[in-house]
Write a protein that holds these residues in place. Sequence first.
Motif, mmCIF file in Angstrom:
data_model
loop_
_atom_site.group_PDB
_atom_site.id
_atom_site.type_symbol
_atom_site.label_atom_id
_atom_site.label_comp_id
_atom_site.label_asym_id
_atom_site.label_seq_id
_atom_site.Cartn_x
_atom_site.Cartn_y
_atom_site.Cartn_z
ATOM 1 N N MET A 42 0.822 -1.186 0.000
ATOM 2 C CA MET A 42 0.000 0.000 0.000
ATOM 3 C C MET A 42 0.871 1.256 0.000
ATOM 4 N N ASN A 43 1.949 1.237 0.773
ATOM 5 C CA ASN A 43 2.848 2.390 0.807
ATOM 6 C C ASN A 43 3.523 2.618 -0.542
ATOM 7 N N ASN A 44 3.884 1.533 -1.208
ATOM 8 C CA ASN A 44 4.514 1.659 -2.525
ATOM 9 C C ASN A 44 3.570 2.316 -3.534
ATOM 10 N N ILE A 45 2.306 1.959 -3.469
ATOM 11 C CA ILE A 45 1.320 2.544 -4.375
ATOM 12 C C ILE A 45 1.165 4.029 -4.071
ATOM 13 N N TYR A 46 1.003 4.344 -2.797
ATOM 14 C CA TYR A 46 0.837 5.735 -2.381
ATOM 15 C C TYR A 46 2.012 6.600 -2.830
ATOM 16 N N LEU A 47 3.215 6.151 -2.531
ATOM 17 C CA LEU A 47 4.393 6.938 -2.897
ATOM 18 C C LEU A 47 4.554 7.065 -4.405
ATOM 19 N N SER A 48 4.246 6.003 -5.124
ATOM 20 C CA SER A 48 4.363 6.040 -6.582
ATOM 21 C C SER A 48 3.436 7.074 -7.198
ATOM 22 N N LEU A 49 2.277 7.278 -6.597
ATOM 23 C CA LEU A 49 1.303 8.211 -7.151
ATOM 24 C C LEU A 49 1.476 9.639 -6.644
ATOM 25 N N ILE A 50 1.995 9.797 -5.435
ATOM 26 C CA ILE A 50 2.100 11.130 -4.829
ATOM 27 C C ILE A 50 3.386 11.855 -5.222
ATOM 28 N N VAL A 51 4.489 11.136 -5.307
ATOM 29 C CA VAL A 51 5.773 11.759 -5.639
ATOM 30 C C VAL A 51 5.759 12.208 -7.094
ATOM 31 N N ARG A 52 6.206 13.418 -7.334
ATOM 32 C CA ARG A 52 6.288 13.924 -8.711
ATOM 33 C C ARG A 52 7.382 13.190 -9.468
ATOM 34 N N ARG A 53 7.056 12.773 -10.666
ATOM 35 C CA ARG A 53 8.023 12.053 -11.497
ATOM 36 C C ARG A 53 9.238 12.945 -11.764
ATOM 37 N N GLY A 54 10.432 12.401 -11.521
ATOM 38 C CA GLY A 54 11.667 13.140 -11.740
ATOM 39 C C GLY A 54 12.198 13.844 -10.517
ATOM 40 N N SER A 55 11.431 13.872 -9.415
ATOM 41 C CA SER A 55 11.883 14.610 -8.238
ATOM 42 C C SER A 55 12.611 13.734 -7.214
ATOM 43 N N PHE A 56 12.566 12.420 -7.376
ATOM 44 C CA PHE A 56 13.253 11.525 -6.448
ATOM 45 C C PHE A 56 14.700 11.386 -6.899
ATOM 46 N N PHE A 57 15.640 11.760 -6.032
ATOM 47 C CA PHE A 57 17.038 11.883 -6.436
ATOM 48 C C PHE A 57 17.702 10.569 -6.831
ATOM 49 N N GLN A 58 17.283 9.450 -6.270
ATOM 50 C CA GLN A 58 17.936 8.179 -6.586
ATOM 51 C C GLN A 58 17.418 7.541 -7.871
ATOM 52 N N ASN A 59 16.185 7.865 -8.246
ATOM 53 C CA ASN A 59 15.606 7.288 -9.452
ATOM 54 C C ASN A 59 14.671 8.322 -10.068
ATOM 55 N N THR A 60 15.101 8.954 -11.126
ATOM 56 C CA THR A 60 14.293 10.007 -11.735
ATOM 57 C C THR A 60 13.074 9.474 -12.486
ATOM 58 N N ASP A 61 13.000 8.169 -12.693
ATOM 59 C CA ASP A 61 11.827 7.572 -13.335
ATOM 60 C C ASP A 61 10.736 7.225 -12.337
ATOM 61 N N PHE A 62 11.010 7.391 -11.037
ATOM 62 C CA PHE A 62 10.032 7.061 -9.990
ATOM 63 C C PHE A 62 9.024 8.200 -9.850
ATOM 64 N N GLY A 63 7.781 7.853 -9.601
ATOM 65 C CA GLY A 63 6.746 8.848 -9.355
ATOM 66 C C GLY A 63 5.749 8.921 -10.490
ATOM 67 N N SER A 64 4.856 9.891 -10.379
ATOM 68 C CA SER A 64 3.803 10.009 -11.388
ATOM 69 C C SER A 64 3.754 11.425 -11.961
ATOM 70 N N ARG A 65 3.011 11.521 -13.041
ATOM 71 C CA ARG A 65 2.791 12.817 -13.681
ATOM 72 C C ARG A 65 1.389 13.338 -13.385
ATOM 73 N N LEU A 66 0.740 12.824 -12.348
ATOM 74 C CA LEU A 66 -0.616 13.248 -12.007
ATOM 75 C C LEU A 66 -0.683 14.733 -11.652
ATOM 76 N N HIS A 67 0.418 15.282 -11.154
ATOM 77 C CA HIS A 67 0.431 16.703 -10.802
ATOM 78 C C HIS A 67 0.209 17.595 -12.029
ATOM 79 N N LEU A 68 0.451 17.077 -13.217
ATOM 80 C CA LEU A 68 0.242 17.857 -14.441
ATOM 81 C C LEU A 68 -1.236 18.102 -14.734
#
Length: 99
Positions: free
Chosen positions: A1-27
Amino acid sequence: MNNIYLSLIVRRGSFFQNTDFGSRLHLLKRAKNTEKTAALAEEYCKEALQWLIDTGRATKINVYTQRDRLQDLNRLKLLAEVTQADGRQVSFETFVEVI
């Protein structure tokens, strides 16, 4: 559940270790509540959760959107159903703010 939450909430490209992590939902914050926006939200959600399948943590991901134009014009409901590798199903529901 935490993985899903973080994947959707974090802006894609903003996580320093993996720029492919996150979503573009903020757009979608400036998008209108239309069928096209709902389809984009589904696509962005599937894209953000794809890493769960790629790493073997999940076997299947289903994403559904629901537009509630009568009750709240500025929200788009997202429902993600993820089937984990052990067969258990996890459901996650969130809302995306739109215009």
